[in-house]
Design a protein around this motif. Structure first.
Motif, PDB file in Angstrom:
ATOM      1  N   LYS A 249      78.766 -23.838  36.209  1.00  0.00           N
ATOM      2  CA  LYS A 249      80.196 -23.857  36.479  1.00  0.00           C
ATOM      3  C   LYS A 249      80.946 -23.606  35.170  1.00  0.00           C
ATOM      4  CE  LYS A 249      79.700 -27.441  39.951  1.00  0.00           C
ATOM      5  NZ  LYS A 249      79.971 -28.831  40.254  1.00  0.00           N
ATOM      6  N   ILE A 250      82.201 -23.260  35.304  1.00  0.00           N
ATOM      7  CA  ILE A 250      83.033 -23.078  34.111  1.00  0.00           C
ATOM      8  C   ILE A 250      83.227 -24.435  33.461  1.00  0.00           C
ATOM      9  CG2 ILE A 250      85.331 -22.458  33.284  1.00  0.00           C
ATOM     10  CD1 ILE A 250      85.456 -20.387  35.516  1.00  0.00           C
ATOM     11  N   GLU A 251      82.850 -24.528  32.193  1.00  0.00           N
ATOM     12  CA  GLU A 251      82.970 -25.789  31.468  1.00  0.00           C
ATOM     13  C   GLU A 251      84.017 -25.714  30.365  1.00  0.00           C
ATOM     14  OE1 GLU A 251      79.063 -26.703  30.064  1.00  0.00           O
ATOM     15  OE2 GLU A 251      78.218 -26.744  32.062  1.00  0.00           O
ATOM     16  N   GLU A 252      84.566 -24.536  30.127  1.00  0.00           N
ATOM     17  CA  GLU A 252      85.555 -24.368  29.079  1.00  0.00           C
ATOM     18  C   GLU A 252      86.883 -24.000  29.707  1.00  0.00           C
ATOM     19  OE1 GLU A 252      84.108 -21.420  26.403  1.00  0.00           O
ATOM     20  OE2 GLU A 252      82.269 -22.498  26.007  1.00  0.00           O
ATOM     21  N   TYR A 253      87.922 -24.685  29.254  1.00  0.00           N
ATOM     22  CA  TYR A 253      89.242 -24.411  29.767  1.00  0.00           C
ATOM     23  C   TYR A 253      90.185 -24.181  28.581  1.00  0.00           C
ATOM     24  CZ  TYR A 253      87.249 -26.247  34.039  1.00  0.00           C
ATOM     25  OH  TYR A 253      86.443 -26.442  35.126  1.00  0.00           O
ATOM     26  N   PRO A 254      91.112 -23.246  28.721  1.00  0.00           N
ATOM     27  CA  PRO A 254      92.057 -23.020  27.629  1.00  0.00           C
ATOM     28  C   PRO A 254      92.931 -24.246  27.414  1.00  0.00           C
ATOM     29  CG  PRO A 254      92.550 -21.599  29.519  1.00  0.00           C
ATOM     30  CD  PRO A 254      91.322 -22.372  29.853  1.00  0.00           C
ATOM     31  N   SER A 255      93.394 -24.414  26.195  1.00  0.00           N
ATOM     32  CA  SER A 255      94.208 -25.565  25.856  1.00  0.00           C
ATOM     33  C   SER A 255      95.372 -25.125  24.985  1.00  0.00           C
ATOM     34  CB  SER A 255      93.348 -26.583  25.103  1.00  0.00           C
ATOM     35  OG  SER A 255      94.146 -27.625  24.610  1.00  0.00           O
ATOM     36  N   ASP A 256      96.509 -25.797  25.135  1.00  0.00           N
ATOM     37  CA  ASP A 256      97.665 -25.507  24.292  1.00  0.00           C
ATOM     38  C   ASP A 256      97.562 -26.206  22.942  1.00  0.00           C
ATOM     39  OD1 ASP A 256      98.883 -23.902  26.162  1.00  0.00           O
ATOM     40  OD2 ASP A 256      99.988 -25.557  27.089  1.00  0.00           O
ATOM     41  N   GLU A 257      96.668 -27.187  22.833  1.00  0.00           N
ATOM     42  CA  GLU A 257      96.536 -27.952  21.601  1.00  0.00           C
ATOM     43  C   GLU A 257      95.325 -27.473  20.812  1.00  0.00           C
ATOM     44  OE1 GLU A 257      96.520 -32.164  22.277  1.00  0.00           O
ATOM     45  OE2 GLU A 257      97.900 -31.950  23.972  1.00  0.00           O
ATOM     46  N   LEU A 258      95.539 -27.308  19.493  1.00  0.00           N
ATOM     47  CA  LEU A 258      94.435 -26.949  18.613  1.00  0.00           C
ATOM     48  C   LEU A 258      93.690 -28.216  18.214  1.00  0.00           C
ATOM     49  CD1 LEU A 258      96.157 -24.347  16.282  1.00  0.00           C
ATOM     50  CD2 LEU A 258      94.494 -23.901  18.066  1.00  0.00           C
ATOM     51  N   PRO A 259      92.390 -28.120  17.992  1.00  0.00           N
ATOM     52  CA  PRO A 259      91.639 -29.297  17.531  1.00  0.00           C
ATOM     53  C   PRO A 259      92.038 -29.675  16.107  1.00  0.00           C
ATOM     54  CG  PRO A 259      90.257 -27.344  17.550  1.00  0.00           C
ATOM     55  CD  PRO A 259      91.573 -26.950  18.160  1.00  0.00           C
TER      56      PRO A 259
ATOM     57  N   LEU B  32      83.926 -19.696  15.941  1.00  0.00           N
ATOM     58  CA  LEU B  32      83.128 -18.953  16.926  1.00  0.00           C
ATOM     59  C   LEU B  32      82.706 -19.868  18.071  1.00  0.00           C
ATOM     60  CD1 LEU B  32      80.818 -16.709  14.713  1.00  0.00           C
ATOM     61  CD2 LEU B  32      82.344 -15.903  16.519  1.00  0.00           C
ATOM     62  N   ASP B  33      82.340 -21.099  17.734  1.00  0.00           N
ATOM     63  CA  ASP B  33      81.911 -22.050  18.765  1.00  0.00           C
ATOM     64  C   ASP B  33      83.018 -22.345  19.775  1.00  0.00           C
ATOM     65  OD1 ASP B  33      79.446 -22.247  17.578  1.00  0.00           O
ATOM     66  OD2 ASP B  33      79.837 -24.174  16.603  1.00  0.00           O
ATOM     67  N   ARG B  34      84.282 -22.247  19.329  1.00  0.00           N
ATOM     68  CA  ARG B  34      85.400 -22.553  20.224  1.00  0.00           C
ATOM     69  C   ARG B  34      85.735 -21.393  21.165  1.00  0.00           C
ATOM     70  NH1 ARG B  34      87.269 -25.456  15.622  1.00  0.00           N
ATOM     71  NH2 ARG B  34      88.425 -23.670  14.858  1.00  0.00           N
ATOM     72  N   LEU B  35      85.189 -20.223  20.905  1.00  0.00           N
ATOM     73  CA  LEU B  35      85.468 -19.082  21.774  1.00  0.00           C
ATOM     74  C   LEU B  35      84.757 -19.233  23.111  1.00  0.00           C
ATOM     75  CD1 LEU B  35      85.083 -16.034  19.350  1.00  0.00           C
ATOM     76  CD2 LEU B  35      87.197 -17.010  20.241  1.00  0.00           C
ATOM     77  N   PRO B  36      85.348 -18.699  24.176  1.00  0.00           N
ATOM     78  CA  PRO B  36      84.613 -18.645  25.446  1.00  0.00           C
ATOM     79  C   PRO B  36      83.329 -17.822  25.257  1.00  0.00           C
ATOM     80  CG  PRO B  36      86.939 -18.159  25.778  1.00  0.00           C
ATOM     81  CD  PRO B  36      86.709 -18.208  24.296  1.00  0.00           C
ATOM     82  N   THR B  37      82.340 -18.118  26.038  1.00  0.00           N
ATOM     83  CA  THR B  37      81.009 -17.532  25.867  1.00  0.00           C
ATOM     84  C   THR B  37      81.028 -16.008  25.842  1.00  0.00           C
ATOM     85  OG1 THR B  37      80.101 -19.449  26.991  1.00  0.00           O
ATOM     86  CG2 THR B  37      78.666 -17.555  26.782  1.00  0.00           C
ATOM     87  N   ARG B  38      81.741 -15.372  26.759  1.00  0.00           N
ATOM     88  CA  ARG B  38      81.743 -13.910  26.809  1.00  0.00           C
ATOM     89  C   ARG B  38      82.371 -13.316  25.545  1.00  0.00           C
ATOM     90  NH1 ARG B  38      83.902 -10.719  31.900  1.00  0.00           N
ATOM     91  NH2 ARG B  38      81.918 -11.418  32.697  1.00  0.00           N
ATOM     92  N   GLN B  39      83.475 -13.910  25.075  1.00  0.00           N
ATOM     93  CA  GLN B  39      84.119 -13.406  23.864  1.00  0.00           C
ATOM     94  C   GLN B  39      83.190 -13.570  22.659  1.00  0.00           C
ATOM     95  OE1 GLN B  39      87.935 -15.312  23.428  1.00  0.00           O
ATOM     96  NE2 GLN B  39      88.784 -14.311  25.245  1.00  0.00           N
ATOM     97  N   ARG B  40      82.574 -14.749  22.550  1.00  0.00           N
ATOM     98  CA  ARG B  40      81.673 -15.007  21.429  1.00  0.00           C
ATOM     99  C   ARG B  40      80.501 -14.025  21.450  1.00  0.00           C
ATOM    100  NH1 ARG B  40      80.778 -20.216  22.047  1.00  0.00           N
ATOM    101  NH2 ARG B  40      79.064 -19.913  23.491  1.00  0.00           N
ATOM    102  N   THR B  41      79.913 -13.812  22.627  1.00  0.00           N
ATOM    103  CA  THR B  41      78.776 -12.906  22.733  1.00  0.00           C
ATOM    104  C   THR B  41      79.179 -11.484  22.371  1.00  0.00           C
ATOM    105  OG1 THR B  41      77.778 -14.292  24.427  1.00  0.00           O
ATOM    106  CG2 THR B  41      76.990 -12.030  24.281  1.00  0.00           C
ATOM    107  N   ALA B  42      80.326 -11.036  22.870  1.00  0.00           N
ATOM    108  CA  ALA B  42      80.790  -9.678  22.570  1.00  0.00           C
ATOM    109  C   ALA B  42      81.030  -9.504  21.072  1.00  0.00           C
ATOM    110  CB  ALA B  42      82.056  -9.360  23.364  1.00  0.00           C
TER     111      ALA B  42
END
Length: 171
Positions: free
Chosen positions: A81-91, A110-120
């Motif tokens: 399932k999708i486990e990552e959701y966009p957020s308005d707050e930065l860590p 890089l770790d904070r990127l969604p999987t597809r973006q990171r892989t690309a």
């Protein structure tokens, strides 16, 4: 038959010993997590060992293993399932440090990127693949590759800018 298996085992062991660290770095870039990277690389090496006799061009082994890792990684995306959701707050932003710190900052970004973006991004800039090659590898369109890389790079730039400004920066 037994002698051939022993020779293949030794040849495979030699390959893994010499190329394992580099392949683990690619796996880490694909997964964004050290333990997931180890699992991914192990699964890819098992598949590679099982296909060892069918791989005639030994000079293409790295490409073969990378392709297996990408395929396994894509399969895992499709199963979960999708486990990552966009957020308005930065860590929280870590303090600035030496060049190792900059590398660590990039890894975290890089770790904070969604999987597809990171892989690309990993395939484009770390593996120097073309957009059509990435599209074929990931089973997506060239346009999706372009937008994934573009959005991922924009997010990386933003994250790294925030990191460079430091926690005490005010606008």
């Amino acid at each position: 038959m037994v002698i051939a298996l022993i020779v293949n085992h030794e040849e495979f062991h030699s390959y893994v010993t010499s190329r394992g660290a580099a392949l683990l770095r690619v796996a880490h870039q694909l997964t964004g997590n050290p333990s997931d990277a180890e699992d991914l690389l192990q699964a890819a090496l098992v598949k590679t060992f099982l296909a060892w006799d069918r791989i005639k061009d030994r000079s293409s082994l790295d490409g073969y293993v990378r392709r297996v890792m990408v395929n396994i990684n894509i399969s895992s995306w499709r199963r979960r399932k999708i486990e990552e959701y966009p957020s308005d707050e930065l860590p929280d932003v870590p303090a600035q440090g030496d060049s190792r710190q900059h590398y660590d900052d990039l890894e975290r970004a890089l770790d904070r990127l969604p999987t597809r973006q990171r892989t690309a991004i990993v395939l484009r800039y770390y593996e120097d693949m073309t957009e059509p090659e990435i599209a074929r590898t990931l089973g997506i369109s060239v346009g999706t590759v372009k937008s994934s890389v573009s959005r991922g790079m924009a997010k990386l730039r933003g994250d790294l800018l925030v990191l460079a400004e430091g926690p005490g920066h005010t606008s």
